[in-house]
Motif scaffolding. Structure first.
Motif, short mmCIF file in Angstrom:
data_model
loop_
_atom_site.label_atom_id
_atom_site.label_comp_id
_atom_site.label_asym_id
_atom_site.label_seq_id
_atom_site.Cartn_x
_atom_site.Cartn_y
_atom_site.Cartn_z
N SER A 68 81.40 56.97 47.82
CA SER A 68 80.96 55.74 47.18
C SER A 68 81.56 54.52 47.86
N GLU A 251 80.41 53.64 38.35
CA GLU A 251 80.54 54.92 39.06
C GLU A 251 80.81 56.07 38.08
N SER A 282 75.70 54.47 37.10
CA SER A 282 75.92 55.72 37.81
C SER A 282 74.86 55.87 38.90
#
Length: 487
Positions: A68, A251, A282
Motif C-alpha cells: 500500500s 486501509e 479499503s
C-alpha cells in the motif's frame, strides 16, 4: 442493505493530475531515525533485520502494508482506472448528489485555495460521489472501496478539514491507519491541503511521539496507528473519545490483516458516540473486510467497484521446456531477441535467483533493474519510477512487484519461476497478478512460463484448468515458430 437500494454505475476514470510532489522521505526519516534503524508496524525504532539472520525467507512474501505504501509513493498522479463503481445509498429514495467542481462543495476559501495549490483542478470520480456524502448535513456514514491513486486520501482529508470547528481546541476528527508510514502519508496530505488554514492543527499518534500523561490535546485532527491511538484515548487520556465527531478508518483490508489492529480499532470505535460520523476505506472488499465494516460503520452509504470477470483476452500465454536455470536464461535471451519488446518484467521465486538473473542479463548488455524485498519501500519506489520512465527496459523482481503496478509499456512478462504456494501447488492468484502486468489498457501482451520439471508442467496444467485457458508450448530456438505464434 436491501436489494432494492439504488445503484448507480459511473465511469471510474481519473483525469486530474496533482502538480505538487510531497517530500515524504524527509518527514519519514525524522520519525524513523537513522538508516540503520527501522520502524516496526507501530513506529517503534528497532535495529534493521538482516536477511541472513533468518528473519525473512528467501522468497519475498507480499506485505500488504508495504504494498500500500509503495503504491502511494509511485502513484504521484491520479491513475486512469476503467472499472465501474456503484453507489448504494442508505436511503435509496434520496437523490444521488455528485459534483463536477470543488466550488460546488461550498468549501471555506482557505481550503479551496489549498486544494488548487495541490494541483487538483476538478474532483476525481471517487471524489465526485464521496465528498457530497462526507460533507452532508446531517452527517452520513460511508464505506468506500478505492485503490491507491484514485484521490480517496485527499477526499477524506478535505472532509476532516471541513468538519472541524477551529475555535474548539480539542480533538474532533480521528483517523487511523495500519502503519506509521501510512499515517504520515495521510498527514502530509492534510498539511498540504490545510496550508492556508492555520487555525486547524494536526497531531500524529504514533509510537515515539510522547506527550505528558493527562494533557488534553488541542489539535483538532489526530492521525495515528491503532495501538497508539487507543493508548492516547484510554491509558493517557490525551483524547476524549466522546468529543470525536468524525472517525476515519483507512486501509481496512491491511488493518485486519495486521495482528491486533482489528481488535484495537474495534475498541477505539466502541468508545465513540453513536452520533460520530464513520468513514471506512479499503482497496479490497473480501468477506472479512465486510464483516469488519459492519461492526464499525452502522447504516452506511456504500461506494464499491463493480465485480467484473478477470479477463486474459489480451494476453497470449506460452510455456517453454528447459532443463535448468542456464537453459532458462538461453531461452529468455532467444525470446527477447525475437520480439519487438517495449519493456519486460521477469518474476523469480527467490532473491538469490533474481540477483543471478539480473547480473547475467546485464552482462549480455541489457538495461536491467532489480527489485526485491530487502530493499526499503522508498528504494523500491525509485526503481519502479526509473523503469516506468524507460531508463531500464527489463525489471527482474520477486513477488514484491506482482500487484498493482501499472506500466503501460510492458509487453512481456516472464515467469522464470512459476508461482506456487507452500504445498507446491499453483498459486493462481499470484499468477494472475504477475501476468496482469502486461496487456494493460487493452494492449496486447505476452506471458511466457519457464518449465523445468514434471512438477512445473503439473503447475501449468493446474493454471490452465483454473482459468480455462490453454497455455501454448513455445520453442524459443525456432524463430519462425515464435513469429507465427505471436502474430
Amino acid at each position: 442493505m436491501s436489494a432494492d437500494s439504488w445503484a448507480v454505475a459511473v465511469d471510474f476514470q481519473e483525469a486530474t493530475t496533482p502538480a505538487k510532489q510531497f517530500d515524504f522521505s524527509k518527514k519519514l526519516e525524522r520519525v524513523r531515525g537513522p538508516r540503520h534503524m527501522r520502524g516496526d508496524i507501530n513506529g517503534n525504532l528497532v535495529p534493521e533485520r538482516k536477511e541472513n539472520g533468518g528473519v525473512r525467507a528467501d522468497g519475498d512474501k507480499v506485505d500488504l502494508a508495504e504494498q500500500s505504501l509503495l503504491n502511494k509513493l509511485i502513484r504521484r498522479s491520479l491513475v486512469r482506472n476503467r472499472n465501474q463503481v456503484e453507489v448504494l445509498q442508505r436511503d435509496p429514495t434520496s437523490p444521488l448528489y455528485s459534483v463536477k467542481t470543488f466550488e460546488e462543495l461550498r468549501l471555506k476559501p482557505e481550503l479551496l485555495k489549498g486544494v488548487y495549490n495541490m494541483g487538483f483542478n476538478r474532483p476525481s470520480r471517487i471524489q465526485e460521489n464521496a465528498l457530497p456524502m462526507m460533507l452532508a448535513q446531517p452527517p452520513q456514514n460511508l464505506i468506500a472501496q478505492s485503490q491507491s491513486g484514485t484521490g480517496k486520501t485527499a477526499a477524506f482529508s478535505l472532509a476532516m478539514l471541513s468538519h472541524v470547528n477551529p475555535e474548539n481546541e480539542w480533538t474532533q476528527c480521528l483517523c487511523i491507519a495500519p502503519t506509521y508510514e501510512l499515517a504520515l502519508q495521510i498527514g502530509q496530505v492534510i498539511e498540504q491541503m490545510g496550508k492556508f488554514y492555520p487555525d486547524v492543527k494536526l497531531a500524529y499518534a504514533i509510537r515515539g511521539n510522547r506527550l505528558g500523561r493527562g494533557v488534553k490535546l488541542q489539535e483538532q485532527i489526530v492521525i495515528g496507528t491503532p495501538g497508539t491511538v487507543l493508548d492516547w484515548c484510554t491509558k493517557y487520556k490525551l483524547i476524549d473519545p466522546k468529543k470525536i465527531t468524525m472517525f476515519v478508518l483507512d486501509e481496512a483490508d491491511v488493518m485486519i490483516a495486521t495482528q491486533g489492529h482489528r481488535d484495537q480499532s474495534i475498541r477505539i470505535h466502541r468508545q465513540l458516540t453513536k452520533n460520530c460520523q464513520m468513514l471506512l476505506f479499503s482497496a479490497t472488499f473480501e468477506d472479512s473486510v465486510w464483516r469488519f465494516a459492519e461492526q464499525v460503520v452502522p447504516e452506511p452509504n456504500i461506494i464499491r467497484l463493480k465485480r467484473e470477470e478477470e479477463t486474459l483476452d489480451t494476453i497470449k500465454q506460452f510455456y517453454v521446456f528447459c532443463r535448468e536455470k542456464e537453459d532458462k536464461f538461453t531461452a529468455l535471451c532467444n525470446l527477447y531477441g525475437s520480439l519487438t519488446i517495449a519493456q519486460a518484467m521477469i518474476f523469480c521465486q527467490t532473491r538469490k535467483m533474481a540477483s543471478w538473473l539480473a547480473s547475467s542479463l546485464t552482462v549480455e548488455g541489457h538495461q536491467v533493474a532489480l527489485l526485491s524485498g530487502e530493499m526499503t519501500v522508498e528504494q523500491r519506489a525509485s526503481v519502479i519510477e526509473r523503469f516506468r520512465n524507460g531508463k531500464e527496459k527489463v525489471l527482474v523482481t520477486t513477488n514484491v512487484c506482482s500487484r498493482g503496478i501499472d506500466v503501460e509499456q510492458v509487453s512481456l512478462v516472464v515467469n522464470f519461476d512459476l508461482p506456487v504456494d507452500f504445498d507446491g501447488n499453483a498459486d493462481n492468484e499470484t499468477y494472475l497478478h504477475r501476468i496482469g502486468r502486461t496487456g494493460r489498457f487493452g494492449r496486447r501482451g505476452f506471458a511466457v512460463n519457464m518449465v523445468d520439471s514434471k512438477h512445473s508442467m503439473d503447475v501449468i496444467n493446474q493454471i490452465e484448468m483454473h482459468f480455462n485457458r490453454r497455455i501454448t508450448k513455445l520453442d524459443t530456438t525456432n524463430l519462425e515458430e515464435i513469429e507465427a505464434l505471436i502474430s
